[in-house]
Design a protein around this motif. Structure first.
Motif, PDB file in Angstrom:
ATOM      1  N   LEU A 246       0.824  -1.202   0.000  1.00  0.00           N
ATOM      2  CA  LEU A 246       0.000   0.000   0.000  1.00  0.00           C
ATOM      3  C   LEU A 246       0.864   1.261   0.000  1.00  0.00           C
ATOM      4  N   ALA A 247       1.997   1.216   0.686  1.00  0.00           N
ATOM      5  CA  ALA A 247       2.911   2.358   0.683  1.00  0.00           C
ATOM      6  C   ALA A 247       3.396   2.646  -0.730  1.00  0.00           C
ATOM      7  N   LYS A 248       3.760   1.610  -1.445  1.00  0.00           N
ATOM      8  CA  LYS A 248       4.216   1.774  -2.834  1.00  0.00           C
ATOM      9  C   LYS A 248       3.088   2.278  -3.721  1.00  0.00           C
ATOM     10  N   LYS A 249       1.881   1.797  -3.461  1.00  0.00           N
ATOM     11  CA  LYS A 249       0.731   2.141  -4.304  1.00  0.00           C
ATOM     12  C   LYS A 249       0.388   3.616  -4.236  1.00  0.00           C
ATOM     13  N   ILE A 250       0.528   4.237  -3.054  1.00  0.00           N
ATOM     14  CA  ILE A 250       0.150   5.651  -2.935  1.00  0.00           C
ATOM     15  C   ILE A 250       1.356   6.581  -2.913  1.00  0.00           C
ATOM     16  N   GLY A 251       2.567   6.029  -3.042  1.00  0.00           N
ATOM     17  CA  GLY A 251       3.745   6.866  -3.181  1.00  0.00           C
ATOM     18  C   GLY A 251       4.482   7.190  -1.900  1.00  0.00           C
ATOM     19  N   LEU A 252       4.288   6.398  -0.844  1.00  0.00           N
ATOM     20  CA  LEU A 252       5.039   6.597   0.393  1.00  0.00           C
ATOM     21  C   LEU A 252       6.450   6.038   0.258  1.00  0.00           C
ATOM     22  N   LYS A 253       7.372   6.588   1.033  1.00  0.00           N
ATOM     23  CA  LYS A 253       8.742   6.079   1.021  1.00  0.00           C
ATOM     24  C   LYS A 253       8.777   4.655   1.606  1.00  0.00           C
ATOM     25  N   PRO A 254       9.500   3.730   1.000  1.00  0.00           N
ATOM     26  CA  PRO A 254       9.561   2.357   1.531  1.00  0.00           C
ATOM     27  C   PRO A 254      10.048   2.313   2.974  1.00  0.00           C
ATOM     28  N   GLU A 255      10.996   3.186   3.308  1.00  0.00           N
ATOM     29  CA  GLU A 255      11.552   3.169   4.666  1.00  0.00           C
ATOM     30  C   GLU A 255      10.589   3.754   5.693  1.00  0.00           C
ATOM     31  N   ALA A 256       9.484   4.325   5.247  1.00  0.00           N
ATOM     32  CA  ALA A 256       8.509   4.891   6.180  1.00  0.00           C
ATOM     33  C   ALA A 256       7.651   3.813   6.834  1.00  0.00           C
ATOM     34  N   VAL A 257       7.579   2.638   6.243  1.00  0.00           N
ATOM     35  CA  VAL A 257       6.728   1.573   6.766  1.00  0.00           C
ATOM     36  C   VAL A 257       7.252   1.098   8.117  1.00  0.00           C
ATOM     37  N   VAL A 258       6.391   1.120   9.124  1.00  0.00           N
ATOM     38  CA  VAL A 258       6.771   0.759  10.492  1.00  0.00           C
ATOM     39  C   VAL A 258       6.582  -0.737  10.703  1.00  0.00           C
ATOM     40  N   ASP A 259       7.556  -1.353  11.351  1.00  0.00           N
ATOM     41  CA  ASP A 259       7.472  -2.783  11.672  1.00  0.00           C
ATOM     42  C   ASP A 259       6.222  -3.059  12.493  1.00  0.00           C
ATOM     43  N   ASN A 260       5.484  -4.107  12.132  1.00  0.00           N
ATOM     44  CA  ASN A 260       4.199  -4.381  12.795  1.00  0.00           C
ATOM     45  C   ASN A 260       4.308  -5.271  14.036  1.00  0.00           C
TER      46      ASN A 260
END
Length: 486
Positions: A246-260
């Protein structure tokens, strides 16, 4: 400015090793060996959604006895113990919040925790000019899946809390968005014990991929931010790679994704978005932006910007502290027993009627749920419980006691017993006399303790726990217990 002014978390100490779970069930479900990495949190037998929320709230509020600044309380859970009793009222009593506050339960969806936070922000925003309401949001879930299921590996137990207001804002609320869609990825009927889950690919492709992106885009637009401006993206999911996709789909930085936290805790239900947010705030720097979202019959998304005040606040323990406070557990049977998934012979000593006198509970509510005793205004003697006559030696003053709170006081064990003869869900049953700094002594249970771990003089803290259940009438009784300080 409106935003988060305090945050807290709670993760139970017990961490069941997924390898032990997989090995115990390999004869029946060898396919589950693919989930055998990491660990998941699970509550002790005397913990539930309410006790998780109380501990998380205490983590956020600190040890100050005066909590009169809290003007409202929202408790979020999909596994609250009472269907027709204000569960938030129990949280209010345990935290000794004023009786004049507004309190409400929010449930029915996995996004309930984030919805509660959104409601709190809107209420704070709508307050009259000059008003500075502080609103507490506390969430907790203890979801019990069927044994030998994928959810048994994916789920975890825990809670989180946020305080919302206008003063000393740690993370400013920039905007948000929401949607309500009757997309049933799973459900649990009112008369059922377990969730019924639909097929994973359907949930991922038709649910997350189609319902979440429009909400994220609207939230960013309302906050006046471009996707590339987000430093931390929080989206709980038990499905691998969903947040990254979803981050890639809307243009968020890959490194912004927080570990779940899947390998350390598991997903803690409707509390998980707030739990991950608490973890991010613990490490965040001024100027960073956070996009937090949660899926469940639609989607809720909120955007925050970290302020310079972030350096001035630390939770009592924080997510990092609770993660470090762990006990590795390899007994799959203990997990089953603690979650009521097996019937076992409790013995004759467990055969008693646990009916609660509701009149007594009401009259002594602050003493039972809030651990409030008394202090004599004449002699200064501290005692529990509070009575009309002071226990001061040679000075039995009458009607001179004022309320005195014990829950946040430092304490030590005076004497204790480790009893294998009395009934206990986790033998031996530890109990003893607890002495408090500043005076006062209470005879109480000792929880989260191993044989030989404690002695006279061991430092303990108070923990709000389940005392016992009235299975005949479906009533849960709560009280406080002593837990070793580690």
């Amino acid at each position: 400015m409106i935003g988060i002014t305090a945050y807290g978390a709670y993760v139970p100490r017990l961490r069941l090793q997924k390898k032990a779970m997989a090995q115990a069930n390999a004869w029946l479900a060898p396919n589950l060996m693919g989930k055998a990495k990491g660990e998941r949190s699970f509550g002790n037998w005397d913990e539930d959604a309410i006790t998780f929320a109380v501990e998380a709230a205490r983590d956020a509020l600190g040890n100050d006895d005066d909590r009169s600044h809290i003007k409202a309380l929202y408790f979020a859970s999909t596994t609250a113990p009472f269907a027709d009793r204000l569960n938030a009222g129990i949280v209010q009593a345990a935290l000794t919040l004023d009786a004049t506050i507004q309190a409400a339960d929010i449930s029915g969806s996995q996004k309930a925790g984030l919805t509660a936070l959104a409601q709190a922000l809107c209420v704070a925003q709508a307050a009259p000019n000059g008003a500075h309401p502080a609103i507490l949001v506390a969430a907790g879930d203890r979801r019990v899946p069927k044994a030998v299921s994928a959810q048994e590996f994916d789920y975890g137990d825990g809670g989180a809390a946020m305080v919302v207001g206008r003063d000393q804002i740690l993370a400013e609320w920039l905007g948000g968005a929401a949607s309500t869609v009757d997309f049933v990825d799973h459900f649990r009927g009112s008369d059922e014990d377990f969730d019924y889950h639909w097929e994973e690919r359907w949930i991922r492709d038709e649910g997350f991929q189609k319902i979440v992106p429009p909400v994220l885009k609207r939230a960013l637009a309302n906050a006046g931010l471009e996707p590339a401006h987000i430093d931390h993206f929080i989206l709980p999911s038990t499905f691998k790679g969903v947040a990254e996709g979803l981050a890639k789909k809307i243009g968020l930085k890959p490194e912004a994704v927080v570990d779940n936290l899947a390998a350390q805790v598991g997903e803690t239900g409707c509390a998980h978005g707030l739990l991950m947010l608490a973890g991010v705030l613990e490490k965040a720097h001024p100027g960073q932006t956070i996009l937090v979202a949660q899926f469940g019959q639609g989607c809720e998304a909120l955007v925050f910007k970290v302020t310079d005040e972030i350096a001035t606040f630390k939770p009592a323990k924080g997510l990092s502290g609770w993660l470090a406070n762990r006990k590795e557990e390899t007994s799959y049977m203990k997990y089953l027993v603690f979650n009521g998934l097996v019937e076992w012979d409790k013995g004759m000593r467990a055969e008693k009627d646990n009916k609660t006198a509701l009149t007594t509970l009401y009259r002594y509510n602050d003493g039972i749920l809030g651990l409030v005793g008394g202090k004599c205004k004449v002699t200064g003697t501290v005692q529990y419980p509070r009575t009309r006559i002071s226990v001061a030696p040679n000075a039995p003053e009458v009607d001179t006691q004022e309320p005195y709170k014990f829950a946040e006081r430092a304490a030590r064990i005076l004497t204790y017993s480790a009893d294998y003869l009395t009934y206990s869900m986790n033998p031996p049953n530890h109990y003893g006399q607890i002495d408090f700094d500043g005076g006062g002594r209470i005879f109480m249970d000792i929880a989260d303790v191993e044989p030989g771990e404690i002695d006279s003089g061991t430092e303990v803290r108070m923990a709000f726990r389940v005392k016992e259940w009235d299975d005949r009438r479906g009533f849960t009784r709560y009280f406080w217990k002593a837990v070793p300080v580690r």
